[in-house]
Scaffold this active site. Structure first.
Site, PDB file in Angstrom:
ATOM      1  N   ASP A  41      11.025  27.589  11.314  1.00 53.37           N
ATOM      2  CA  ASP A  41      10.213  28.207  10.252  1.00 53.37           C
ATOM      3  C   ASP A  41       9.400  29.386  10.765  1.00 53.37           C
ATOM      4  O   ASP A  41       9.277  30.415  10.106  1.00 53.37           O
ATOM      5  CB  ASP A  41       9.258  27.176   9.648  1.00 53.37           C
ATOM      6  CG  ASP A  41      10.006  26.180   8.789  1.00 53.37           C
ATOM      7  OD1 ASP A  41      11.245  26.315   8.688  1.00 53.37           O
ATOM      8  OD2 ASP A  41       9.360  25.278   8.234  1.00 53.37           O
ATOM      9  N   ASP A  42       8.842  29.191  11.953  1.00 58.32           N
ATOM     10  CA  ASP A  42       8.001  30.214  12.547  1.00 58.32           C
ATOM     11  C   ASP A  42       8.788  31.498  12.779  1.00 58.32           C
ATOM     12  O   ASP A  42       8.354  32.586  12.443  1.00 58.32           O
ATOM     13  CB  ASP A  42       7.522  29.706  13.914  1.00 58.32           C
ATOM     14  CG  ASP A  42       6.020  29.607  13.936  1.00 58.32           C
ATOM     15  OD1 ASP A  42       5.427  29.623  12.834  1.00 58.32           O
ATOM     16  OD2 ASP A  42       5.460  29.519  15.034  1.00 58.32           O
ATOM     17  N   TYR A  44      11.562  32.417  11.373  1.00 58.71           N
ATOM     18  CA  TYR A  44      11.961  33.019  10.102  1.00 58.71           C
ATOM     19  C   TYR A  44      10.790  33.798   9.497  1.00 58.71           C
ATOM     20  O   TYR A  44      10.951  34.934   9.049  1.00 58.71           O
ATOM     21  CB  TYR A  44      12.457  31.961   9.109  1.00 58.71           C
ATOM     22  CG  TYR A  44      12.910  32.591   7.806  1.00 58.71           C
ATOM     23  CD1 TYR A  44      14.185  33.136   7.683  1.00 58.71           C
ATOM     24  CD2 TYR A  44      12.035  32.694   6.722  1.00 58.71           C
ATOM     25  CE1 TYR A  44      14.582  33.767   6.509  1.00 58.71           C
ATOM     26  CE2 TYR A  44      12.417  33.322   5.549  1.00 58.71           C
ATOM     27  CZ  TYR A  44      13.700  33.853   5.440  1.00 58.71           C
ATOM     28  OH  TYR A  44      14.086  34.488   4.294  1.00 58.71           O
ATOM     29  N   LYS A 121       0.873  20.139   0.889  1.00 58.97           N
ATOM     30  CA  LYS A 121       2.078  20.923   0.630  1.00 58.97           C
ATOM     31  C   LYS A 121       3.232  20.169   1.279  1.00 58.97           C
ATOM     32  O   LYS A 121       3.400  20.186   2.501  1.00 58.97           O
ATOM     33  CB  LYS A 121       1.947  22.334   1.197  1.00 58.97           C
ATOM     34  CG  LYS A 121       3.139  23.212   0.861  1.00 58.97           C
ATOM     35  CD  LYS A 121       2.846  24.649   1.227  1.00 58.97           C
ATOM     36  CE  LYS A 121       3.924  25.615   0.788  1.00 58.97           C
ATOM     37  NZ  LYS A 121       5.294  25.219   1.075  1.00 58.97           N
ATOM     38  N   GLU A 176       8.693  17.588  -5.111  1.00 60.59           N
ATOM     39  CA  GLU A 176       9.383  17.837  -3.855  1.00 60.59           C
ATOM     40  C   GLU A 176      10.156  16.584  -3.445  1.00 60.59           C
ATOM     41  O   GLU A 176       9.624  15.480  -3.501  1.00 60.59           O
ATOM     42  CB  GLU A 176       8.306  18.172  -2.810  1.00 60.59           C
ATOM     43  CG  GLU A 176       8.768  19.018  -1.683  1.00 60.59           C
ATOM     44  CD  GLU A 176       8.791  20.524  -1.972  1.00 60.59           C
ATOM     45  OE1 GLU A 176       8.555  20.942  -3.119  1.00 60.59           O
ATOM     46  OE2 GLU A 176       9.078  21.263  -1.032  1.00 60.59           O
TER      47      GLU A 176
HETATM   48  S1  IVH Z   1       2.831  23.891  -6.842  1.00 63.38           S
HETATM   49  C1  IVH Z   1       4.230  27.293  -9.606  1.00 63.38           C
HETATM   50  N1  IVH Z   1       2.215  21.924  -5.233  1.00 63.38           N
HETATM   51  O1  IVH Z   1       5.954  24.681  -1.952  1.00 63.38           O
HETATM   52  C2  IVH Z   1       3.739  26.662  -8.351  1.00 63.38           C
HETATM   53  N2  IVH Z   1       4.091  23.237  -4.719  1.00 63.38           N
HETATM   54  O2  IVH Z   1       6.164  27.368  -0.847  1.00 63.38           O
HETATM   55  C3  IVH Z   1       4.563  25.544  -7.966  1.00 63.38           C
HETATM   56  N3  IVH Z   1       5.285  22.526  -2.703  1.00 63.38           N
HETATM   57  O3  IVH Z   1       7.863  26.036  -4.537  1.00 63.38           O
HETATM   58  C4  IVH Z   1       4.203  24.959  -6.726  1.00 63.38           C
HETATM   59  N4  IVH Z   1       3.972  20.843  -2.238  1.00 63.38           N
HETATM   60  O4  IVH Z   1       8.383  23.620  -3.712  1.00 63.38           O
HETATM   61  C5  IVH Z   1       3.049  22.941  -5.490  1.00 63.38           C
HETATM   62  N5  IVH Z   1       1.555  20.152  -3.933  1.00 63.38           N
HETATM   63  C6  IVH Z   1       2.396  21.154  -4.182  1.00 63.38           C
HETATM   64  C7  IVH Z   1       3.497  21.415  -3.350  1.00 63.38           C
HETATM   65  C8  IVH Z   1       4.326  22.484  -3.660  1.00 63.38           C
HETATM   66  C9  IVH Z   1       5.058  21.505  -1.872  1.00 63.38           C
HETATM   67  C10 IVH Z   1       6.387  23.487  -2.556  1.00 63.38           C
HETATM   68  C11 IVH Z   1       7.031  23.908  -3.847  1.00 63.38           C
HETATM   69  C12 IVH Z   1       6.834  25.386  -3.913  1.00 63.38           C
HETATM   70  C13 IVH Z   1       6.742  25.719  -2.458  1.00 63.38           C
HETATM   71  C14 IVH Z   1       6.123  27.062  -2.205  1.00 63.38           C
END
Ligand code: IVH
Length: 699
Positions: A41-42, A44, A121, A176
């Site tokens: 990831d880093d 990239y 996340k 997710e």
């Molecule tokens: S909200 C419209 N909440 O991170 C916003 N996303 O790098 C939608 N993700 O596309 C995202 N944990 O796949 C949200 N607690 C969380 C999340 C999350 C993982 C993912 C998701 C998003 C990506 C962005």
């Protein structure tokens, strides 16, 4: 927070820009297809940032294949349109960047945000689960954000995503899909059993599994919901969802029977102030290493529906949410070898030697491999690229080889056939291999060490002999050597009169070895030959060493706080052995050294072990090349002992602090360096003359 990476690859010309775009596109394509990227990831992110920076400077050169500004790096495909685009998130990497972002959001909506939702996340793959009248109808990947791929076939293997909801509502739940650590381990075990290559990490596992259709086996994954939205025929629910704060939407989703992070240690939390959000970010970051699933950051969202509405969305990401990224804890590096270490109880544990790689602010050169079965299960080979995980103070571990980076030159890991510590057989009947001697393995190793050339130097006492003595019950520690009787030795296999008498004489001679060697023979951790000499010279008597507390031990050059405490503790444990050695008549003093005054009466720093007037007083001396003349038979260790007896300090490398280099035959680079630095160079003969009175008796 420290250790955050937001550096970029520097691209200097159109050709390197084009090459970078090509590499990023390939990595993104691989990543979104199978979850297996050629970059971590880093790497990239660094590449993507470098590309973006170049494009800012040269907007007229932007290539259509550039990943900049595209959801999923522009790689993903799919034919099921999303009702509402599935967006990405913008990133921040520090408290300052986060504060700047919240301030700009508040400026945009023209009022302070009074409720923030702070949540993990989750490090998996975004999916949309469409429920019609309470039944799971379709599971769709994010794809390019506008349309995704139908992966409904996988829904049965996803924990937390029920076929039926608790209410017959029509709703799209987004979240997710990931593999927990346990699911990842299980998946790799199942996969390798079926002859497949292991997944490099949990995320790759989830990505590969979600898209796979015709597998002979199934593996489990977990769904975490992070949002919900109405579908065209959601009816009343649409209005309800439109007004609920985000935190309550998640509560509603959980009530419907869908899994959220609400039941974890990092459950979403709603806070009122930016400072509180920052504090929670740090809390979640600290919990990361101990979580049973992977997170790669924290998502902070404006919680109130009105705030979200007024903030709006951009083309790539919503303006009401931000991803606070944590440093990468996984890196790809090479497996250079496997070491086998024997623990106190005889357990033989493999350890991976890695090409050093920086992860989360520290350099990782080793990783645990648990047991031999673990190596087989992960199908690891020397030379493999491996995904290494390290977070917080967790011991680094190898997730799995990055199988698609294999060249064919990788070599199998060689398993030991005999105990690497004492040479005995290995009991392989359990997962963890163990020396058949168990705890006695240590005995064999520690007695052999004590008898070694640089310690008590007992000739004729090799490992085979020691094993014999331990097996016969004659020796349980090296002090027992000194009470061996002639008859006992004669009763052993292959022990004739001559070898017995020679051995007894050699053991007897060891009684005259100086304290420094007796102390070294104890095998106290962190006190090898040179440190043992420093300790012996400083304290001059075993009793003084034993009476010293940690503070006093720190007066010895090279002993810090930690080592001092460890030495004190270990010496206390060794008290019975030391008593036995004293009773056996071993030398407990260091010739030529003067004991320090009792604590509290010391005159100055360097009174103890005083060497004033000695020929090498205050000199650091290095020895190189083959010794000749009276020094010919002295080992390097004995040369160092000699230097220290004569009041000097021995060292193995030449620097400007070196006072003299003793250069024997075939002296190489050290001699050149000494010449360059103008360090005095002496022949072995000249040196022998200087230290004549300190030469060993038999030299
Ligand atoms: S909200 C419209 N909440 O991170 C916003 N996303 O790098 C939608 N993700 O596309 C995202 N944990 O796949 C949200 N607690 C969380 C999340 C999350 C993982 C993912 C998701 C998003 C990506 C962005």
């Amino acid at each position: 927070m420290e250790g955050m990476t937001n550096s970029a690859v520097v691209l200097a010309d159109p050709a390197s820009y084009a090459a970078a775009v090509e590499e990023a596109a390939q990595a993104a394509a691989a990543y979104y297809a199978t979850g297996e990227s050629t970059l971590d990831d880093d790497a990239y992110d660094r590449l993507a940032r470098g590309i973006a920076a170049y494009e800012q400077e040269h907007p007229q050169e932007v290539l259509p294949t550039s990943p900049t500004g595209k959801v999923a790096g522009g790689a993903a495909v799919g034919d099921v349109p999303h009702t509402v685009p599935m967006l990405s998130l913008d990133n921040v990497f520090s408290a300052e960047q986060f504060a700047t972002w919240t301030a700009s959001l508040e400026r945009r909506i023209g009022r302070p945000v009074t409720a923030w939702s702070v949540e993990p996340k989750l490090d998996g793959l975004a999916v949309a689960a469409r429920y019609r009248e309470g039944r799971l109808e379709r599971l769709i990947t994010r794809g390019d954000g506008t349309a995704g791929e139908d992966v409904s076939h996988a829904s049965g293997t996803v924990v937390g995503l029920p076929e039926r909801l608790a209410e017959p509502v029509t709703i799209e739940i987004r979240g997710e899909i990931l593999m927990t650590t346990a699911q990842f381990e299980q998946a790799n075990a199942t996969r390798t059993e079926h002859g497949g290559a292991p997944f490099a990490n949990a995320r790759n596992g989830a990505a590969g599994t979600l898209r796979a259709k015709d597998r002979a086996y199934t593996v489990e994954m977990t769904f975490f919901a992070y949002g919900a939205l109405p579908l065209p025929d959601s009816g009343e629910l649409a209005a309800e969802l439109a007004e609920l704060p985000h935190s309550q939407v998640l509560g509603r989703v959980a009530d419907l029977g869908v899994h959220t992070a609400g039941d974890t240690e990092v459950a979403p939390r709603t806070v009122a102030a930016v400072e509180e959000a920052q504090a929670r970010v740090e809390e979640v970051a600290a919990l990361r290493a101990s979580l049973p699933f992977g997170i790669d950051g924290i998502v902070i969202k404006a919680d109130l529906a009105a705030d979200q509405r007024d903030a709006g969305v951009g083309t790539r990401a919503p303006r009401w949410a931000i991803a606070y990224k944590l440093p990468a804890v996984e890196k790809v590096t090479r497996l250079l070898g496997v070491e086998w270490n024997v623990g106190r109880t005889g357990i033989i544990a493999p350890r991976a030697v890695l090409e050093p790689v920086e992860i989360d602010g520290s350099t990782v050169g080793y990783a645990t491999l648990h047991n031999p079965a673990d190596i087989t299960r992960r199908d690891l080979r020397i030379g493999d690229h491996v995904m290494v995980y390290k977070a917080g103070d967790i011991i680094p571990r190898i997730e799995a080889p990055v199988a698609h980076l294999r060249t064919g030159d990788e070599q199998p890991v060689v398993f030991p056939e005999a105990c690497p510590q004492c040479g005995s057989e290995i009991d392989t009947s359990e997962q963890r291999w163990r020396c058949v001697r168990g705890r006695d393995c240590r005995v064999v190793a520690s007695v052999s060490y004590a008898a070694g050339r640089d310690q008590l130097d007992i000739e004729g006492l090799g490992t085979t002999r020691v094993v014999q003595l331990v097996d016969a019950g004659l020796v349980a520690d090296f002090a027992d050597l000194f009470t061996l009787e002639r008859e006992q030795l004669l009763s052993l296999d292959r022990m004739g009169e001559t070898s017995t008498d020679n051995l007894l004489a050699a053991i007897d001679a060891a009684r005259t070895q100086p304290l420094s060697r007796v102390f070294c023979a104890l095998g106290v951790r962190g006190t090898g030959r040179s440190m043992s000499r420093r300790i012996a010279r400083y304290f001059a008597e075993m009793d003084r060493i034993r009476a010293a507390d940690a503070e006093e031990l720190q007066r010895v050059d090279g002993i810090g706080k930690e080592k001092a405490a460890a030495v004190v503790a270990e010496l206390a444990e060794l008290a019975p052995l030391i008593e036995k050695l004293i009773a056996a008549g071993l030398t407990m003093t260091e010739p030529g050294a003067t004991p320090p005054p009792p604590p509290g009466e010391e005159a100055g720093e360097e009174t103890a072990g005083s060497t004033e007037g000695a020929p090498l007083a205050g000199m650091t001396v290095v020895v190189t090349g083959a010794m000749t003349g009276v020094l010919e038979k002295l080992s390097r260790n004995q040369m160092n002992e000699l230097i220290e007896r004569a009041g000097g300090k021995s060292s193995s490398s030449v620097s400007k602090r070196t006072a003299m280099l003793v250069a024997g035959e075939k002296a190489g680079s050290k001699r050149t360096k000494a010449e360059d630095l103008g360090v005095r160079i002496a022949t072995p003969e000249e040196f022998a003359e200087m230290v004549g009175e300190f030469l060993p008796v038999d030299a």
